[in-house]
Design an enzyme around this catalytic site. Structure first.
Site, short mmCIF file in Angstrom:
data_model
loop_
_atom_site.label_atom_id
_atom_site.label_comp_id
_atom_site.label_asym_id
_atom_site.label_seq_id
_atom_site.Cartn_x
_atom_site.Cartn_y
_atom_site.Cartn_z
N CYS A 1 0.86 -1.18 0.00
CA CYS A 1 0.00 0.00 0.00
C CYS A 1 0.89 1.23 0.00
CB CYS A 1 -0.95 -0.01 1.19
SG CYS A 1 -0.13 0.13 2.79
N ASP A 2 0.32 2.41 0.09
CA ASP A 2 1.10 3.63 0.04
C ASP A 2 2.15 3.69 1.14
OD1 ASP A 2 0.49 4.98 -2.22
OD2 ASP A 2 -1.06 6.24 -1.35
#
Length: 532
Positions: A443-444
């Site tokens: 994810c980010d």
């Protein structure tokens, strides 16, 4: 070989601002704990703090004589006298340097690391020190600009002689080049960049003062509340409000700017209205979401509700403006950032004596209550006006609103996963001929919901009797091509594919409870020839 939901390429000004906001918040949010630590130290130990007025000093250090006091490390900065000549513990040697040096340097180092790793962080810190000394004020905006800029310059400098350094001289060249560049940037920061940022900071502060003077500050809610629903809040809050608010708090003990975005009132008002007057899944899930929002501070939990009924954004604007007006007229504010924006964090940041103590806390509570009430009443009117039409509709639009929220945010979220748990989306089965040894959730940020997802899948493999797999979580930016299978939230799959095109990519809507996990387990079981 790759399973991924087809996602449209986002574009336009909104996406550009989102990315910029993510970058800005990425410098501030990892260091929020330091801001809170500074806030608590200020709350306790400044002259008007909870512990700042102890008399005499022997109450604090007990039994020490005068000679011991003189030799006590930090005694000259930790002790002060009030107007009557009484001695008290002030710790002025800790509060000031933290806000002037520590916090901006942490921001600069984080920004530098985001651009060019540890090397970028070091040069960014050196360069920002020049900016701070050149202005002698809490230079947060300067750190957010100089830090990434210095790292980017370092990256470009290294590219000049990349692969051209003779073996054995790498460390020498790397250390001296970074040191010399840091020195030059610090000098430029002192003489040029610092004064420029001081002017910009003064200009922005003058704008805020103008808005306060003419009582126009509530108009900011017209921008802030819709921006929150579109996940542009970090760009506004951490990019502009927090740096300005910290300078105001340093001077006045508190700032109203900390509450413009963080006030939980509008969100709790919206969720309570959906709890009473909503329909379908939105009505059923709103009470739980209200608890998460108000006490957990996860504001994103209410964004899908607003998107499912866009007219309620007007209620959020009205509620937000009401809260800002209340604090503006009665002088409410916070001493440090309330992060996350829960009522617990708001309470801790509102009660310090320097901010006004209990009186200020009551004003802040009133702003939350009035913001919630106004949002609740307007949202209730909107929901009741369309209730028959909503009940007659064949499909509940709440699931689509959750998907739109995730698309707006552009990254995975445990809060959204919890809301989506009852509405999964179908996709192609997971199949591949590649042997799977390493599985990564990406994810980010590389933490949060992706870490929980990795734990869930790890337990599923353990129950299946397969324990020779490596299952971890990473930020997408840290994918290095060694991953065999990468699991991402569907809006991030394309970015993950760009980092490692050779891996098997699996898109999920819900990191916590996706049917794709069972497919991955079955696929690996089939590869290993393990019986169910």
């Amino acid at each position: 070989m790759t399973t991924a939901s087809t996602t449209s390429r986002a574009g336009g000004a909104r996406v550009a601002v989102q990315r910029f906001g993510t970058f800005l918040s990425g410098m501030i949010m990892p260091n929020i704990a330091a801001f809170i630590a500074w806030g608590f130290i200020t709350m306790l130990f400044i002259s008007v703090g909870w512990l700042g007025g102890w008399h005499p000093v022997s109450d604090l250090i007990g039994g020490f004589g005068n000679a011991d006091l003189i030799n006590w490390p930090g005694a000259m900065t930790a002790l002060a006298e009030d107007a009557e000549g009484n001695t008290f513990a002030q710790f002025v040697g800790l509060v000031g340097p933290m806000v002037t040096y520590l916090l901006p340097l942490l921001i600069a180092n984080t920004g530098g690391r985001m651009v060019y790793g540890e090397r970028g962080g070091v040069v960014a810190t050196i360069a920002t020190m020049g900016v701070i000394v050149g202005t002698n004020i809490p230079m947060f905006l300067g750190a957010m600009i100089m830090g990434p800029l210095a790292a980017w310059i370092t990256k470009k400098m290294d590219s000049i002689w990349d692969g051209k350094i003779k073996a054995g001289f790498e460390m020498l060249v790397n250390n001296f080049s970074a040191g010399i560049l840091g020195m030059l940037l610090a000098i430029v920061g002192f003489f040029v960049f610092g004064p420029v940022m001081l002017g910009i900071s003064s200009f922005l502060g003058a704008i805020v003062d103008w808005l306060v003077t003419y009582q126009l500050l509530p108009l900011l809610s017209i921008v802030v509340e819709p921006a929150k629903v579109l996940f542009l809040n970090n760009a506004i809050n951490h990019g502009v409000f927090t740096p300005l608010a910290l300078q105001q708090a340093e001077e006045a003990g508190k700032s109203i700017l900390f509450l413009i975005e963080a006030n939980p009132g509008p969100g709790i008002g919206l969720l309570l209205a959906f709890s009473f007057f909503g329909v379908g899944q939105a009505k059923a899930s709103a009470p739980g979401a209200a608890i998460i929002h108000f006490f957990g501070g996860i504001h994103e939990i209410y964004f899908p509700y607003a998107l499912s009924k866009p007219a309620t954004i007007l209620a959020l604007i009205a509620g937000g403006a009401t809260g800002v007006t209340t604090n503006m007229l009665l002088g409410g504010g916070l001493a440090f950032p309330a992060a996350p924006g829960s009522i617990i964090a708001v309470t801790a940041a509102a009660i310090p004596p320097a901010a006004g103590g209990v009186a200020n806390l009551l004003v802040v509570y009133l702003s939350v209550l009035l913001a919630a009430t106004v949002t609740f009443l307007i949202t209730a009117a909107i929901l009741r006006a369309s209730r028959k039409r909503d009940l007659a509709a064949e499909a509940d639009t709440f699931g689509a609103a959750i998907a739109q929220t995730e698309a707006n945010k552009g990254k995975s979220s445990a809060a959204m996963d919890a809301l989506r748990a009852s509405s999964g989306a179908g996709a192609a089965a997971v199949t591949t001929d590649r042997e799977i040894k390493t599985i990564v959730f990406a994810c980010d940020a590389g933490m949060g919901s992706s870490a929980m997802g990795a734990s869930v899948l790890r337990n599923k493999f353990k129950k299946a009797g397969i324990e020779d797999l490596t299952i971890t979580n990473k930020a997408i930016a840290n994918l290095d091509g060694t991953e065999d299978l990468i699991i991402t939230q569907q809006q991030l799959t394309e970015r993950a594919q760009g980092r490692n095109a050779g891996a098997v990519h699996v898109s999920v809507d819900n990191f916590m409870n996706s049917p794709k996990y069972e497919e991955v387990v079955e696929m690996v079981r089939a590869q290993r020839g393990t019986d169910a």
